[in-house]
Design a protein around this motif. Structure first.
Motif, short mmCIF file in Angstrom:
data_model
loop_
_atom_site.label_atom_id
_atom_site.label_comp_id
_atom_site.label_asym_id
_atom_site.label_seq_id
_atom_site.Cartn_x
_atom_site.Cartn_y
_atom_site.Cartn_z
N LEU A 57 0.84 -1.21 0.00
CA LEU A 57 0.00 0.00 0.00
C LEU A 57 0.88 1.25 0.00
O LEU A 57 0.57 2.25 -0.64
CB LEU A 57 -0.90 0.01 1.24
CG LEU A 57 -2.00 -1.04 1.28
CD1 LEU A 57 -2.73 -0.99 2.61
CD2 LEU A 57 -3.00 -0.82 0.14
N ARG A 58 1.99 1.16 0.72
CA ARG A 58 2.91 2.30 0.81
C ARG A 58 3.43 2.68 -0.59
O ARG A 58 3.51 3.85 -0.94
CB ARG A 58 4.08 1.91 1.72
CG ARG A 58 4.90 3.07 2.15
CD ARG A 58 6.06 2.62 3.01
NE ARG A 58 7.25 3.30 2.56
CZ ARG A 58 8.28 2.74 1.97
NH1 ARG A 58 8.31 1.45 1.81
NH2 ARG A 58 9.29 3.46 1.57
N LEU A 61 0.78 4.39 -2.53
CA LEU A 61 0.65 5.76 -2.06
C LEU A 61 1.72 6.65 -2.72
O LEU A 61 1.42 7.75 -3.20
CB LEU A 61 0.79 5.79 -0.53
CG LEU A 61 0.55 7.10 0.17
CD1 LEU A 61 -0.90 7.54 0.02
CD2 LEU A 61 0.88 6.97 1.67
N GLN A 64 0.72 7.20 -6.27
CA GLN A 64 -0.40 8.14 -6.38
C GLN A 64 0.10 9.58 -6.21
O GLN A 64 -0.32 10.48 -6.92
CB GLN A 64 -1.45 7.80 -5.31
CG GLN A 64 -2.69 8.66 -5.36
CD GLN A 64 -3.52 8.41 -6.62
OE1 GLN A 64 -3.95 7.29 -6.88
NE2 GLN A 64 -3.72 9.44 -7.43
N LYS A 65 1.04 9.77 -5.28
CA LYS A 65 1.56 11.12 -5.06
C LYS A 65 2.32 11.64 -6.27
O LYS A 65 2.20 12.80 -6.64
CB LYS A 65 2.45 11.14 -3.82
CG LYS A 65 1.61 11.07 -2.56
CD LYS A 65 2.40 11.36 -1.30
CE LYS A 65 1.44 11.39 -0.12
NZ LYS A 65 2.13 11.54 1.16
N ASN A 68 -0.25 12.39 -9.00
CA ASN A 68 -1.05 13.59 -8.74
C ASN A 68 -0.40 14.80 -9.41
O ASN A 68 -1.09 15.72 -9.85
CB ASN A 68 -1.15 13.86 -7.24
CG ASN A 68 -2.21 12.97 -6.60
OD1 ASN A 68 -2.95 12.28 -7.30
ND2 ASN A 68 -2.27 12.98 -5.29
N VAL A 88 -10.91 -0.80 4.13
CA VAL A 88 -10.54 -0.73 5.53
C VAL A 88 -9.49 0.35 5.78
O VAL A 88 -9.55 1.07 6.77
CB VAL A 88 -10.03 -2.12 6.01
CG1 VAL A 88 -9.34 -2.01 7.35
CG2 VAL A 88 -11.19 -3.09 6.10
N THR A 89 -8.52 0.44 4.88
CA THR A 89 -7.42 1.38 5.10
C THR A 89 -7.75 2.80 4.64
O THR A 89 -6.94 3.70 4.79
CB THR A 89 -6.17 0.93 4.33
OG1 THR A 89 -6.56 0.70 2.98
CG2 THR A 89 -5.60 -0.34 4.91
N GLY A 90 -8.96 2.98 4.06
CA GLY A 90 -9.32 4.31 3.58
C GLY A 90 -8.68 4.65 2.25
O GLY A 90 -8.88 5.75 1.72
N PHE A 91 -7.92 3.73 1.68
CA PHE A 91 -7.25 4.01 0.40
C PHE A 91 -8.27 4.17 -0.72
O PHE A 91 -7.99 4.81 -1.72
CB PHE A 91 -6.27 2.87 0.05
CG PHE A 91 -4.89 3.11 0.57
CD1 PHE A 91 -4.64 3.05 1.93
CD2 PHE A 91 -3.84 3.41 -0.28
CE1 PHE A 91 -3.36 3.28 2.43
CE2 PHE A 91 -2.58 3.65 0.20
CZ PHE A 91 -2.33 3.59 1.56
N ILE A 94 -8.71 7.67 -1.88
CA ILE A 94 -7.67 8.43 -2.59
C ILE A 94 -7.23 7.76 -3.89
O ILE A 94 -6.59 8.37 -4.72
CB ILE A 94 -6.43 8.67 -1.70
CG1 ILE A 94 -5.86 7.33 -1.20
CG2 ILE A 94 -6.76 9.57 -0.54
CD1 ILE A 94 -4.42 7.44 -0.77
N PHE B 349 3.33 4.98 6.66
CA PHE B 349 2.04 5.34 7.23
C PHE B 349 1.68 4.40 8.36
O PHE B 349 2.33 3.36 8.55
CB PHE B 349 0.94 5.40 6.19
CG PHE B 349 0.64 4.10 5.52
CD1 PHE B 349 -0.12 3.13 6.14
CD2 PHE B 349 1.12 3.85 4.23
CE1 PHE B 349 -0.40 1.94 5.51
CE2 PHE B 349 0.85 2.65 3.60
CZ PHE B 349 0.09 1.70 4.24
N GLY B 370 -7.99 4.00 8.91
CA GLY B 370 -7.53 2.87 8.10
C GLY B 370 -7.21 1.61 8.86
O GLY B 370 -6.53 0.72 8.34
N GLY B 391 -11.46 6.29 7.93
CA GLY B 391 -10.73 7.37 7.28
C GLY B 391 -9.45 6.80 6.71
O GLY B 391 -9.15 5.62 6.86
#
Lengths: 98, 486
Positions: A57-58, A61, A64-65, A68, A88-91, A94, B349, B370, B391
């Motif tokens: 996931l990292r 991320l 994605q950055k 962007n 669950v992770t809110g990903f 984003i 994170f 998360g 979140g």
């Protein structure tokens, strides 16, 4: 894990196969850090991805950055288990998941 | 009848001595555990080659000049073998030099291929010439003579010696002084011996020189490898010591004395963390913000090991500082996220579940960045997953917003939070433990004290993985609300 790269003009598709975890994430990170400079559209194909851990996931991320700033990024063919991890992770909020 | 002259006797004794010395070296290679596998293999082949080389030479010394066609056949065979193993020695030394001079892998492979081709050509040339007797031949009295093409037999060792000299010259920096000297001694000793031999032809100085130089080089390389091994051992034991200290510093950061609040009868709390490596990225925390508010935190940092542990320490402190200011859970997460995102080049994170219990009323206010769904036990229905609103993880984006939710715990209700070390515990068939099994384990004794609940889940996980290696940190926290007057 294997990464199938397919560059079509400024669109790069990365097909991931296997498990994206602590041991395999650095491999993807290298690709993301070195090969995105001219990419406007980044597509992750998760059709054959079985598992993603927080280390994976990292990397998403980071990607994605970068995207962007440079253009767009989307993830396609995400299975139920990985969708749940994104939720669950809110990903899910984003990332663009199709 | 054997006829021995003095110089023949000296040669024979010296060669026999050389064979024993080489055999001793072979034994030492086997006994020394600190050698790199490659060095060990090269020296094995090398000393076996020397033994074969000098023993065939010895056989030739003894048999030369004895008439008879059978002897003649043996003489031809041993000389042939002698020439093959002389080249084999040169080949292993070149390969050894390539290895110890630390040349890049791909180059080493190419250079080894070249050396092997040279060696194969040597075999081919020797075999063809053996038939025609142009390299050497034995006359009617079985006396050895060089043939017209004698130099061909030295071509392969010569190419390899030049190869070694070039490598020694180019890769000086990669070699320690004494290792370099040992190789030079090995390469130059036979040349020096050749010079001496030109004055006194009967004694085989070259063989003496080769043996002495080989043993010298062997002892230098072995002692060098030993030194490297000791250095690595010291370095790794230092890292081990540091890691074990880091591990206890980390576990000391987590409240671990139970019962944690013996004077508080309104609730009971228990928690545990088992890192997969010496240090981990999971953590729990709980503390009283004031007399009426208990803050509980469960968190999981991305990745494992030292980087995760460092990030965990920072996040834990930032979270606790924000919580102690009396902020609401969502605000704590928002502010923590801001702090974490401001210096986060590594894009680490952490997922966080945070809950604040109003002890007097049982009102629990919680927020989730998360992290996995908490399991809540309702006195009437037992434990079940509580699908709270999520979140984004802390450290994802600076502007992330978090929402919070409230629920009221009745006396007898419990809350259980955990990390993915539980749900993703994997058995040898690659099956995951998953939340279903966790809920089942929680409901074995739904009314038990938190400590029992956590131990139940842990033993269910252990039973499930049945000895398979633990991949992720396993962390749990359980709080049972008893209310006033309980």
């Amino acid at each position: 894990m294997t990464i199938n790269k397919n560059l079509n003009g400024s669109e790069l598709t990365l097909g991931l196969e296997g498990r994206l975890d602590t041991t395999t994430a650095p491999e993807l990170e290298t690709v993301i850090q070195n090969e995105l400079s001219d990419v406007k559209e980044l597509v992750f194909d998760f059709k054959n991805l079985e598992y993603i851990s927080s280390a994976g996931l990292r990397v998403l991320l980071s990607a994605q950055k970068i995207m962007n700033k440079n253009g767009n990024m989307k993830i396609i063919n995400v299975n139920d288990m990985i969708t749940e991890i994104f939720e669950v992770t809110g990903f899910i909020d984003i990332l663009t998941v199709e | 009848m054997f006829v021995f002259s003095l110089h023949k006797l000296i040669n024979i004794i010296a060669i026999a001595g050389g064979i024993s010395v080489c055999a001793l070296c072979l034994m030492q290679i086997t006994a020394t555990t600190q050698l790199t596998k490659k060095v060990r293999n090269y020296f094995h082949v090398f000393f076996v080659s020397i033994i074969l080389y000098i023993s065939t030479h010895l056989a030739r010394e003894i048999l030369e000049g004895i008439p008879g066609s059978a002897v003649r056949k043996v003489l031809y065979s041993v000389t042939f073998i002698e020439l093959i193993f002389a080249a084999m020695m040169a080949l292993t030394i070149s390969a050894l030099l390539l290895f110890v001079s630390k040349i890049e892998r791909s180059k080493t492979v190419r250079l080894l291929f070249f050396l092997n081709i040279v060696f194969l050509c040597h075999l081919l040339v020797l075999s063809v010439c053996q038939i025609f007797g142009v390299i050497y031949f034995f006359d009617d009295k079985n006396i050895y003579h060089r043939g017209q093409l004698y130099l061909l037999s030295n071509l392969c060792p010569l190419i390899m010696i030049i190869f070694d000299i070039v490598i020694l010259g180019l890769k000086q920096k990669n070699l320690k002084k004494k290792v370099k000297t040992a190789f030079w001694v090995y390469l130059l000793a036979p040349a020096a011996a050749l010079f001496v031999q030109s004055f006194s032809k009967d004694i085989q100085y070259i063989i003496f020189a080769t043996i002495v130089a080989s043993v010298y080089m062997f002892s230098v390389i072995v002692s060098n490898e030993n030194e490297e091994f000791q250095k690595q051992k010291i370095a790794s034991s230092r890292i081990d010591a540091e890691l074990s200290m880091a591990s206890s510093i980390q576990s000391d950061m987590l409240p671990s004395i139970f019962p944690a609040f013996p004077e508080r009868k309104e609730f009971e709390i228990y928690a545990s963390m088992t890192p997969a490596k010496e240090v981990g990225g999971d953590f729990y925390d709980f503390f009283l913000v004031d007399d009426d508010h208990l803050c509980m935190i469960m968190a999981d940092v991305s990745g494992k090991g030292v980087p995760a542990a460092l990030f965990m320490m920072a996040s834990k402190i930032i979270l606790a500082n924000n919580a102690m200011m009396g902020k609401s859970p969502a605000k704590i997460l928002e502010d923590t996220n801001k702090s974490v995102c401001s210096n986060n080049r590594e894009k680490m994170f952490v997922t966080v579940w945070i809950g604040i219990l109003e002890i007097s009323t049982g009102k629990l206010t919680a927020s989730n960045a998360g992290h996995l769904y908490p399991a809540i036990k309702d006195t009437d229905f037992g434990f079940d997953l509580f699908r709270d609103k999520h979140g984004l993880v802390i450290g994802g984006f600076a502007g992330a917003k978090y929402s919070e939710y409230e629920l009221t715990l009745k006396p007898g209700d419990s809350i259980f939070v955990y990390t993915d070390g539980i749900t993703e515990a994997t058995n040898s068939n690659n099956q995951l433990f998953k939340t279903d099994r966790m809920i089942k384990a929680l409901n074995q004794q739904p009314n038990a004290a938190p400590e029992t609940t956590i131990k139940d889940v842990r033993s269910a996980v252990d039973l499930f993985v049945a000895g398979a290696e633990q991949f992720d940190d396993i962390t749990m926290l359980c709080m049972k609300y008893k209310g006033k007057g309980q």
